[in-house]
Design a protein around this motif. Structure first.
Motif: not given
Length: 123
Positions: A12-15
């Motif tokens: 999980d991160g920016a996308a």
């Protein structure tokens, strides 16, 4: 490749990224679409795999993975197992007595110490 079992994790991160391990030398990391997977080009095969009850998905955090899939319209019907259960299925009598270090060496994977990564400015 058609696989009856996969190792899957979500980053999980920016996308949200789906990391799929199909074999010891076949790994995929896919940025997930924000729309339903059924409507996204190239993802039909993936959501069909998760919808097949005879497939086994080994995931360290099944709750997160199922949530990610549900948000994209995939009602996962495959069988889920934690990595420890998968290890037991592969070696139920623990005859190999292999830990992470031995397994990674056998697969020629170099483990990186988290403290070393921070010291080198990578973490």
């Amino acid at each position: 490749a058609e696989c009856s079992y996969l190792g899957v994790g979500v980053v999980d991160g920016a996308a949200e990224i789906l990391c799929i391990v199909a074999s010891e030398c076949e790994v995929y990391c896919l940025a997930l679409p924000r729309v339903a997977m059924q409507d996204a080009d190239g993802f039909e095969h993936i959501w069909r795999w998760f919808a097949e009850p005879s497939n086994l998905c080994v995931a360290p955090d099944t709750k997160v993975l199922v949530g990610v899939l549900l948000r994209r319209g995939v009602d996962a019907a495959c069988t889920f197992a934690e990595p420890r259960i998968a290890t037991w299925l592969l070696d139920p009598d623990d005859k190999q007595h292999m830990g992470v270090g031995e397994i990674s060496a056998m697969l020629q994977i170099k483990l990186v110490d988290a403290a070393a990564r921070v010291a080198n400015g990578a973490g």
